[in-house]
Scaffold this motif. Structure first.
Motif, PDB file in Angstrom:
ATOM      1  N   ASN A  83     -10.413   9.161 -10.551  1.00 61.71           N
ATOM      2  CA  ASN A  83     -11.077   7.949 -11.042  1.00 61.71           C
ATOM      3  C   ASN A  83     -10.054   6.929 -11.529  1.00 61.71           C
ATOM      4  OD1 ASN A  83     -13.537   9.182 -10.535  1.00 61.71           O
ATOM      5  ND2 ASN A  83     -13.900   9.740 -12.663  1.00 61.71           N
ATOM      6  N   LEU A  84      -9.080   7.409 -12.287  1.00 63.44           N
ATOM      7  CA  LEU A  84      -8.056   6.523 -12.824  1.00 63.44           C
ATOM      8  C   LEU A  84      -7.240   5.889 -11.697  1.00 63.44           C
ATOM      9  CD1 LEU A  84      -6.376   7.427 -16.109  1.00 63.44           C
ATOM     10  CD2 LEU A  84      -5.292   5.868 -14.556  1.00 63.44           C
ATOM     11  N   ALA A  85      -6.905   6.678 -10.691  1.00 60.41           N
ATOM     12  CA  ALA A  85      -6.157   6.157  -9.551  1.00 60.41           C
ATOM     13  C   ALA A  85      -6.944   5.051  -8.844  1.00 60.41           C
ATOM     14  CB  ALA A  85      -5.831   7.291  -8.569  1.00 60.41           C
ATOM     15  N   ILE A  86      -8.232   5.244  -8.720  1.00 70.72           N
ATOM     16  CA  ILE A  86      -9.068   4.225  -8.073  1.00 70.72           C
ATOM     17  C   ILE A  86      -9.036   2.924  -8.870  1.00 70.72           C
ATOM     18  CG2 ILE A  86     -11.454   3.610  -7.519  1.00 70.72           C
ATOM     19  CD1 ILE A  86     -11.869   6.593  -6.775  1.00 70.72           C
ATOM     20  N   PHE A  87      -9.182   3.012 -10.187  1.00 74.37           N
ATOM     21  CA  PHE A  87      -9.173   1.802 -11.014  1.00 74.37           C
ATOM     22  C   PHE A  87      -7.850   1.048 -10.903  1.00 74.37           C
ATOM     23  CE2 PHE A  87     -12.443   4.073 -13.725  1.00 74.37           C
ATOM     24  CZ  PHE A  87     -13.491   3.309 -13.252  1.00 74.37           C
ATOM     25  N   VAL A  88      -6.742   1.780 -11.009  1.00 74.32           N
ATOM     26  CA  VAL A  88      -5.425   1.130 -10.943  1.00 74.32           C
ATOM     27  C   VAL A  88      -5.185   0.573  -9.546  1.00 74.32           C
ATOM     28  CG1 VAL A  88      -2.937   1.465 -11.151  1.00 74.32           C
ATOM     29  CG2 VAL A  88      -4.467   2.523 -12.809  1.00 74.32           C
ATOM     30  N   GLY A  89      -5.482   1.375  -8.524  1.00 69.39           N
ATOM     31  CA  GLY A  89      -5.303   0.902  -7.152  1.00 69.39           C
ATOM     32  C   GLY A  89      -6.125  -0.336  -6.865  1.00 69.39           C
ATOM     33  N   TYR A  90      -7.357  -0.353  -7.367  1.00 68.78           N
ATOM     34  CA  TYR A  90      -8.222  -1.521  -7.161  1.00 68.78           C
ATOM     35  C   TYR A  90      -7.658  -2.750  -7.864  1.00 68.78           C
ATOM     36  CZ  TYR A  90     -12.363  -4.388  -6.626  1.00 68.78           C
ATOM     37  OH  TYR A  90     -13.218  -5.403  -6.283  1.00 68.78           O
ATOM     38  N   LYS A  91      -7.120  -2.562  -9.052  1.00 72.38           N
ATOM     39  CA  LYS A  91      -6.522  -3.695  -9.766  1.00 72.38           C
ATOM     40  C   LYS A  91      -5.342  -4.271  -8.975  1.00 72.38           C
ATOM     41  CE  LYS A  91      -4.124  -5.214 -13.847  1.00 72.38           C
ATOM     42  NZ  LYS A  91      -2.787  -5.618 -13.641  1.00 72.38           N
ATOM     43  N   LEU A  92      -4.568  -3.390  -8.366  1.00 70.48           N
ATOM     44  CA  LEU A  92      -3.356  -3.826  -7.673  1.00 70.48           C
ATOM     45  C   LEU A  92      -3.643  -4.470  -6.317  1.00 70.48           C
ATOM     46  CD1 LEU A  92      -1.048  -0.779  -8.464  1.00 70.48           C
ATOM     47  CD2 LEU A  92      -1.067  -3.011  -9.595  1.00 70.48           C
ATOM     48  N   ARG A  93      -4.539  -3.852  -5.518  1.00 68.10           N
ATOM     49  CA  ARG A  93      -4.766  -4.340  -4.149  1.00 68.10           C
ATOM     50  C   ARG A  93      -6.214  -4.210  -3.689  1.00 68.10           C
ATOM     51  NH1 ARG A  93      -0.566  -4.521  -0.274  1.00 68.10           N
ATOM     52  NH2 ARG A  93      -2.256  -5.325   1.001  1.00 68.10           N
ATOM     53  N   LYS A  94      -7.147  -4.266  -4.605  1.00 69.72           N
ATOM     54  CA  LYS A  94      -8.585  -4.188  -4.304  1.00 69.72           C
ATOM     55  C   LYS A  94      -8.924  -2.866  -3.594  1.00 69.72           C
ATOM     56  CE  LYS A  94      -9.330  -8.088  -6.240  1.00 69.72           C
ATOM     57  NZ  LYS A  94      -9.493  -8.002  -7.653  1.00 69.72           N
ATOM     58  N   ILE A  95      -9.800  -2.908  -2.582  1.00 73.26           N
ATOM     59  CA  ILE A  95     -10.300  -1.679  -1.939  1.00 73.26           C
ATOM     60  C   ILE A  95      -9.176  -0.898  -1.257  1.00 73.26           C
ATOM     61  CG2 ILE A  95     -11.837  -0.788  -0.144  1.00 73.26           C
ATOM     62  CD1 ILE A  95     -13.771  -2.013  -1.867  1.00 73.26           C
ATOM     63  N   LEU A 114       0.838  -1.203   0.000  1.00 73.56           N
ATOM     64  CA  LEU A 114       0.000   0.000   0.000  1.00 73.56           C
ATOM     65  C   LEU A 114       0.874   1.254   0.000  1.00 73.56           C
ATOM     66  CD1 LEU A 114      -2.810  -1.104   2.464  1.00 73.56           C
ATOM     67  CD2 LEU A 114      -2.879  -1.029  -0.028  1.00 73.56           C
ATOM     68  N   TYR A 115       1.996   1.170   0.679  1.00 70.64           N
ATOM     69  CA  TYR A 115       2.933   2.299   0.708  1.00 70.64           C
ATOM     70  C   TYR A 115       3.467   2.595  -0.699  1.00 70.64           C
ATOM     71  CZ  TYR A 115       6.983   5.169   1.751  1.00 70.64           C
ATOM     72  OH  TYR A 115       7.896   6.186   1.773  1.00 70.64           O
ATOM     73  N   GLN A 116       3.836   1.547  -1.454  1.00 68.11           N
ATOM     74  CA  GLN A 116       4.323   1.736  -2.822  1.00 68.11           C
ATOM     75  C   GLN A 116       3.245   2.384  -3.697  1.00 68.11           C
ATOM     76  OE1 GLN A 116       5.285  -2.380  -3.590  1.00 68.11           O
ATOM     77  NE2 GLN A 116       7.477  -1.917  -3.754  1.00 68.11           N
ATOM     78  N   ALA A 149      -5.463   3.785  -1.107  1.00 66.22           N
ATOM     79  CA  ALA A 149      -4.083   4.290  -1.099  1.00 66.22           C
ATOM     80  C   ALA A 149      -3.814   5.147  -2.330  1.00 66.22           C
ATOM     81  CB  ALA A 149      -3.096   3.128  -1.038  1.00 66.22           C
ATOM     82  N   ALA A 150      -4.290   4.708  -3.482  1.00 69.20           N
ATOM     83  CA  ALA A 150      -4.065   5.449  -4.725  1.00 69.20           C
ATOM     84  C   ALA A 150      -4.791   6.789  -4.722  1.00 69.20           C
ATOM     85  CB  ALA A 150      -4.496   4.608  -5.926  1.00 69.20           C
ATOM     86  N   ILE A 151      -6.048   6.790  -4.283  1.00 69.27           N
ATOM     87  CA  ILE A 151      -6.829   8.038  -4.305  1.00 69.27           C
ATOM     88  C   ILE A 151      -6.256   9.052  -3.308  1.00 69.27           C
ATOM     89  CG2 ILE A 151      -8.640   7.316  -2.699  1.00 69.27           C
ATOM     90  CD1 ILE A 151      -9.482   9.367  -5.673  1.00 69.27           C
ATOM     91  N   VAL A 152      -5.866   8.580  -2.137  1.00 69.37           N
ATOM     92  CA  VAL A 152      -5.271   9.498  -1.156  1.00 69.37           C
ATOM     93  C   VAL A 152      -3.946  10.027  -1.700  1.00 69.37           C
ATOM     94  CG1 VAL A 152      -4.257   9.653   1.160  1.00 69.37           C
ATOM     95  CG2 VAL A 152      -6.431   8.481   0.840  1.00 69.37           C
ATOM     96  N   GLY A 153      -3.159   9.162  -2.320  1.00 70.30           N
ATOM     97  CA  GLY A 153      -1.872   9.580  -2.873  1.00 70.30           C
ATOM     98  C   GLY A 153      -2.008  10.628  -3.958  1.00 70.30           C
ATOM     99  N   ILE A 154      -2.971  10.463  -4.827  1.00 69.43           N
ATOM    100  CA  ILE A 154      -3.091  11.406  -5.947  1.00 69.43           C
ATOM    101  C   ILE A 154      -3.757  12.716  -5.539  1.00 69.43           C
ATOM    102  CG2 ILE A 154      -5.294  10.763  -7.021  1.00 69.43           C
ATOM    103  CD1 ILE A 154      -3.162  10.647  -9.592  1.00 69.43           C
ATOM    104  N   VAL A 155      -4.622  12.684  -4.535  1.00 69.60           N
ATOM    105  CA  VAL A 155      -5.358  13.881  -4.122  1.00 69.60           C
ATOM    106  C   VAL A 155      -4.600  14.703  -3.074  1.00 69.60           C
ATOM    107  CG1 VAL A 155      -7.463  14.628  -2.941  1.00 69.60           C
ATOM    108  CG2 VAL A 155      -7.598  12.922  -4.735  1.00 69.60           C
ATOM    109  N   LEU A 156      -3.822  14.049  -2.242  1.00 69.37           N
ATOM    110  CA  LEU A 156      -3.149  14.740  -1.140  1.00 69.37           C
ATOM    111  C   LEU A 156      -2.268  15.916  -1.576  1.00 69.37           C
ATOM    112  CD1 LEU A 156      -2.923  14.738   1.927  1.00 69.37           C
ATOM    113  CD2 LEU A 156      -0.977  13.177   1.713  1.00 69.37           C
ATOM    114  N   PRO A 157      -1.432  15.782  -2.619  1.00 68.82           N
ATOM    115  CA  PRO A 157      -0.617  16.947  -3.007  1.00 68.82           C
ATOM    116  C   PRO A 157      -1.461  18.166  -3.390  1.00 68.82           C
ATOM    117  CG  PRO A 157       0.203  14.969  -4.088  1.00 68.82           C
ATOM    118  CD  PRO A 157      -1.079  14.597  -3.418  1.00 68.82           C
TER     119      PRO A 157
END
Length: 186
Positions: free
Chosen positions: A63-75, A5-7, A80-88
């Protein structure tokens, strides 16, 4: 190899930090990071996720981050992906909101935003170039492109209507191919 999740978070945080502009800018950034460097997804998956991200409500990058993150590690990967992309963006908006009154007075800042605007135009061009190679593959898809372009640019047709129309045309053509090759008679 299972992605942590960190990666996932750090990768999307990095992309979110570099993301200036709209959804079209994210495509070359994600291709470099997710396809070329990390090999988490391939070009076709990125194109599909991108098209789907544009077709549903919300921010394309999120939206794209959610799809990729879900593919990699589900929910948990999607979170992790959505927080990572939105936080900056969130952090920079909070900081800039405090400084906006003072910053806007400087001519240097105005010039800086002009330069960023030129960079965003280049990134949009790269995204269109990449999507063109994968989307416009025959005379029919080229014809669909020009018709939707004319409807959009000339008649100000809503993008949602054009997307829905393209979906139905794609479904109709897929059905026609099945009938043509006898797959429907099973």
């Amino acid at each position: 190899m299972k992605k942590t999740l960190y990666q996932i978070f750090i990768t999307f945080f990095k992309v979110g930090t570099l993301l200036l502009g709209g959804g079209y800018v994210i495509l070359p950034l994600l291709q470099a990071e997710l396809v070329d460097k990390k090999h988490w997804i391939d070009d076709d998956e990125l194109c599909e996720y991108y098209a789907l991200s544009q077709s549903i409500p919300g921010i394309i990058a999120a939206n794209l981050a959610i799809f990729v993150g879900y593919k990699l590690r589900k929910i948990s990967g999607a979170i992790a992906a959505i927080v990572g992309i939105v936080l900056p963006a969130f952090v920079s908006i909070v900081i800039l909101a405090k400084l906006l009154q003072e910053i806007i007075k400087f001519k240097f800042i105005e010039s800086l935003f002009w330069g960023v605007g030129i960079g965003v135009v280049i990134l949009i061009y790269l995204a269109v170039k990449e999507m063109w190679k994968k989307s416009i593959v025959d005379k029919f898809s080229c014809c669909i492109f020009f018709v939707t372009f004319i409807l959009s640019a000339g008649f100000k047709a809503p993008p949602a209507v054009l997307i829905i129309l393209a979906i139905f045309i794609g479904l109709f053509l897929q059905q026609e191919k099945k009938i043509e090759y006898g797959e429907d008679k099973k």
